[in-house]
Design a protein around this motif. Structure first.
Motif: not given
Length: 108
Positions: A56-70
């Protein structure tokens, strides 16, 4: 389960190799070419997947992060604890509790 597979992937590749790829990935992230770097090879894609979904330390390609529950979260908040740290945190809490109880009983 996917979580177990990411942990096994890290073990299979080794911490030294994963750290080298992590440095490459963060360099690509800082230079706004994360998507390009990720698509260069299957290994890069797997490394990005590990650090995005598992740690969970790198964003997706839109700059969003996700918590451990998605769930999508803005930024990478300080309270977010990656999967690999939950076990360590649990052990610390349990050991601290046992020591605290023994100390408290001894004082009586």
């Amino acid at each position: 389960m996917l979580v177990e597979r990411w942990g096994a992937y890290y073990q299979m590749k080794g911490s030294d190799w994963m750290e080298i790829k992590k440095v490459e990935m963060f360099d690509a992230l800082q230079n706004n070419r994360l998507s390009e770097w990720e698509s260069e090879s299957e290994e890069n894609s797997n490394v990005w997947g590990y650090y995005h979904y598992y740690e969970g330390i790198v964003p997706d390609f839109e700059g969003k992060y996700y918590d451990c529950f998605g769930f999508s979260i803005l930024g990478n908040p300080l309270w977010f604890i990656p999967y690999s740290s939950w076990f360590l945190l649990l052990i610390i809490v349990i050991v601290s509790s046992i020591i605290g109880i023994k100390y408290w009983r001894k004082r009586k």
